[in-house]
Scaffold this active site. Structure first.
Site, PDB file in Angstrom:
ATOM      1  N   GLU A 519      41.817  37.001  50.012  1.00 32.20           N
ATOM      2  CA  GLU A 519      41.010  36.137  49.750  1.00 32.20           C
ATOM      3  C   GLU A 519      41.218  34.785  50.850  1.00 32.20           C
ATOM      4  O   GLU A 519      40.244  34.636  52.137  1.00 32.20           O
ATOM      5  CB  GLU A 519      39.362  35.446  48.825  1.00 32.20           C
ATOM      6  CG  GLU A 519      38.924  36.604  47.744  1.00 32.20           C
ATOM      7  CD  GLU A 519      38.479  38.174  48.614  1.00 32.20           C
ATOM      8  OE1 GLU A 519      38.237  37.151  50.151  1.00 32.20           O
ATOM      9  OE2 GLU A 519      38.683  39.054  48.448  1.00 32.20           O
ATOM     10  N   ILE A 653      28.959  49.618  50.149  1.00 30.00           N
ATOM     11  CA  ILE A 653      28.075  50.437  50.808  1.00 30.00           C
ATOM     12  C   ILE A 653      26.455  50.544  51.378  1.00 30.00           C
ATOM     13  O   ILE A 653      25.904  50.531  52.330  1.00 30.00           O
ATOM     14  CB  ILE A 653      28.910  51.715  51.104  1.00 30.00           C
ATOM     15  CG1 ILE A 653      28.221  52.535  49.764  1.00 30.00           C
ATOM     16  CG2 ILE A 653      30.323  51.847  51.430  1.00 30.00           C
ATOM     17  CD1 ILE A 653      28.504  53.826  50.284  1.00 30.00           C
ATOM     18  N   GLY A 657      27.730  45.223  54.140  1.00 33.12           N
ATOM     19  CA  GLY A 657      28.512  45.604  54.926  1.00 33.12           C
ATOM     20  C   GLY A 657      29.304  46.724  55.000  1.00 33.12           C
ATOM     21  O   GLY A 657      29.865  46.918  56.590  1.00 33.12           O
TER      22      GLY A 657
END
Length: 734
Positions: A519, A653, A657
């Site tokens: 991240e 999904i 996105g």
């Protein structure tokens, strides 16, 4: 990107992140000075969501502020947009007449809605959820109207012909033109009305889907009262489960939930097979038929149906075609080729790995695991026995490593790496920003050479199953933009790691360390951008299947000796990680790589199958039939159990996105491994060369963001196009 002799080209289509797309999506550490957010706090003056001079006012925001703020900001946006349209003459418009003005017009509502979306993920509650869902339709409609402005669309198509445009300006225009095309600007009459209705409904469905997953994750728990059933379970897991049950680590009771750290610990360490089965079945049936009003099965059918219909209105054969039109892999065929290539390399390893785990279980698990009683291992067995085999094979347990991975030390080491290779200083800045929870810390990022503050970020590191959705993600708080005069980007970095317990700091699993680095990589691309056009600064405008490059690149440093010894210190004794443990850590990097690769390929191909070759309105198959069919090819070694409904919690999904884009993880992993190969080529011990290559990576991959096609960015950094050899080598699949 080369696969054998056939080249799968890295194309230059941009991911659609138009300027007028809204962004949504006591203290436990050594950090102090945080001010926690509460919906019950009073607002002394005005609406805090309208106070946008600086960072979000988390200590003042109430759920009741959202609706009036949205009303005000959408009214202002509509008025200003109408004024802009009356001034624009498509034939004579200039770049500065359009995109910078659009950024200014849409920024206030994008900022406020982005804050609301962030809070909906990290501090979810009934009051906020109701307010968010109540305003969502207005926001979706308003931005749909902007995307369907013929005046703006025609003007951009004229402006893009200007030969004096910079590459970043041209990319921004291309991104916006594509966004408007996919947003229905070419539709009229009944088709346009239907398309807009679909967009509204899809937004509602995605939110409901995610809420159902969050709610049903919280519904299940299994309480254990017999200490004998926890034989062999690590102390960290027992402490976590005892804390959840308000019990004692040694005497109990212990409560296991479906929250990430709790669930994973149970699958890996809980020896009672019937308990693992119950927990696993609960996990893979979340938000399914068993949950009545939280059932995502009909939602999935409706989502697939509506996406298919909308894609056909835009002239595509299916939704996958629409999705891939803005990605590097611009066709289903290219995704299929990549998946087939990786499958050819990984499947033999996956089969052998499972055979080894099965043999080990039968040799060590007693009669219960004999071939007569258990023809094959079940899904609730593999993680448990894989851990036991790994412990035996490498003479090392995950629990031995945890004391060396205390979060404060890991952060310090990660920041030290960023200083080494990218030339940035990261400093704690708690107290400068209001936060939404006492767990959250705030940091400033400075350029080492100039001393200038160039970015900031929030870090929310721990799991909070009561109100925080699972997984890990990076999101945009403030994007860099000359038009809006916001030149210091701010990111949200969110994880769901193991929380501190009592006086013991957060002791991370190695996988949690990798997730934090991952991240942080996303955050670096957002924060170190050199582009000041909002549409293509940082992660904006980066093709979806390239956006994971920096994040997966950063994970490689978790196996670099100098990096690891920058943070791997025992939290009590401060002794460094024993050298033999580090060597074993590196050795086990490829352990289970075949099965992990096949798992990712399976998810990616199932996603593509549902969005490219499955018609929910005419097919005799159910979505679960499709799952079984794809599993027969990509998960034949470990087929789904009867009743598996993992699709009902596949947030990527259906709630996020990644529709027709989950393959991106593997696609970008090829890029990221090859990028790390540039550092390996010069020698990871060669500090001068590592610094040089690191500054090049910062300038190109991190600096250009979406302002340059990723194929060109990669080739400028690497000196050639990507190939998968580094990934195959890292995963032991050569």
């Amino acid at each position: 990107m080369k696969f054998h002799r056939a080249a799968i080209l890295i194309l230059t289509a941009t991911r659609t992140v138009a300027s007028f797309t809204p962004r949504s999506s006591g203290g436990r550490t050594a950090f102090s000075g945080r001010r926690a957010f509460s919906f019950l706090a009073s607002t002394s003056s005005g609406n805090p969501l309208l106070d946008q001079k600086d960072l979000p006012r988390f200590s003042l925001i109430q759920a009741s502020d959202l609706s009036p703020a949205v009303d005000t900001l959408l009214t202002d946006m509509a008025t200003n947009f109408e004024s802009l349209q009356t001034k624009i003459s498509p034939s004579s418009a200039k770049y500065d007449d359009i995109l910078p003005e659009m950024e200014k017009i849409t920024y206030p509502i994008s900022y406020a809605w982005g804050v609301a979306g962030h809070l909906n993920g990290v501090k979810n509650g009934e009051e906020l959820r109701k307010a968010y869902e109540g305003s969502q339709g207005q926001v979706v409609k308003a931005f749909s109207d902007l995307k369907q402005s013929r005046v703006i669309f025609d003007a951009m198509n004229e402006v893009i012909k200007d030969p004096s445009l910079s590459q970043a300006q041209r990319r921004a225009l291309e991104s916006n033109i594509r966004a408007m095309t996919l947003g229905g600007v070419g539709l009229d009459g009944a088709e346009k009305e239907r398309f807009n209705d679909i967009k509204q409904r899809l937004a509602e469905l995605a939110t409901t889907f995610s809420n159902n997953v969050l709610d049903t994750t919280k519904l299940f728990s299994l309480t254990i009262t017999d200490p004998a059933e926890l034989e062999g379970v690590p102390s960290s897991a027992k402490k976590m489960w005892a804390a959840a049950a308000e019990g004692d680590e040694e005497k109990g009771p212990w409560k296991i939930t479906l929250d990430g750290p709790s669930y994973i610990a149970a699958m890996q360490h809980l020896g009672v097979r019937k308990h693992r089965e119950a927990i696993y079945r609960a996990f893979v049936t979340r938000a399914s038929e068993a949950n009545e009003d939280k059932n995502n099965v009909p939602l999935i059918k409706e989502i697939l149906t509506l996406k298919q219909e909308a894609a056909k209105l835009l002239g595509f054969s299916n939704y996958a075609e629409q999705s891939l039109s803005s990605k590097m892999a611009d066709s289903v065929q290219k995704v299929d080729e990549m998946s087939s290539f990786m499958k050819e390399k990984a499947l033999p390893n996956a089969i052998k790995e499972l055979e080894d785990i099965t043999s080990f279980a039968r040799a060590n698990g007693g009669e219960e695991y004999s071939e007569a009683n258990l023809p094959r291992l079940m899904s609730w067995d593999t993680s448990f026995w894989s851990e036991r085999l790994k412990e035996t094979k490498f003479d090392m347990t995950e629990e031995e490593l945890r004391p060396y991975f205390a979060l404060p030390e890991v952060l310090g080491g990660m920041f030290g790496l960023a200083k080494r290779i990218f030339g940035i200083d990261i400093k704690p800045a708690d107290g400068e920003a209001e936060v939404w929870n006492d767990d959250v810390s705030f940091f400033n990022v400075f350029d080492e050479e100039s001393g200038e503050k160039i970015a900031s970020f929030y870090l929310d590191p721990y799991s909070r199953p009561a109100d925080k959705r699972g997984g890990a993600w990076m999101d945009v708080c403030i994007g860099k933009s000359k038009a809006t005069n916001r030149m210091v980007p701010v990111a949200y970095l969110t994880c769901n790691g193991s929380p501190p317990i009592g006086d013991t700091p957060s002791l991370m699993t190695f996988r949690e360390v990798e997730t934090l680095f991952h991240e942080f990589g996303h955050g670096l691309q957002h924060m170190l951008t050199n582009v000041d056009i909002g549409d293509v600064a940082g992660i904006s405008g980066v093709e979806w299947d390239a956006v994971e490059l920096p994040s997966q690149f950063m994970e490689n440093w978790c196996y670099d000796e100098k990096t690891v010894y920058g943070f791997a210190k025992h939290y009590e004794t401060k002794e460094p990680l024993p050298k033999d443990l580090f060597e074993k850590l590196k050795e086990q990097r490829t352990y289970g790589a075949g099965m992990m690769c096949m798992r990712q390929l399976y998810f990616g191909q199932l996603d593509i199958e549902l969005h490219a070759r499955y018609d929910p309105t005419t097919s005799s198959e159910s979505i679960f039939d499709v799952q079984k069919r794809v599993a027969a090819e990509y998960s034949s070694h470990l087929p789904p159990v009867e009743g598996d409904r993992f699709l009902c919690a596949f947030n990527h999904i259906f709630g996020g996105g990644y529709a027709a884009g989950y393959y991106s993880y593997k696609w970008a992993e090829i890029l990221s491994a090859d990028a790390f190969g540039a550092f390996e080529d010069v020698g990871l011990e060669n500090e001068e060369e590592i610094r040089r290559v690191g500054r090049s990576f910062r300038k190109t991959v991190l600096g250009y963001g979406g302002g340059k096609p990723p194929s060109e960015v990669f080739e400028e950094f690497r000196g050639r196009e990507a190939n998968p050899e580094a990934l195959l080598r890292h995963n032991g699949l050569m």
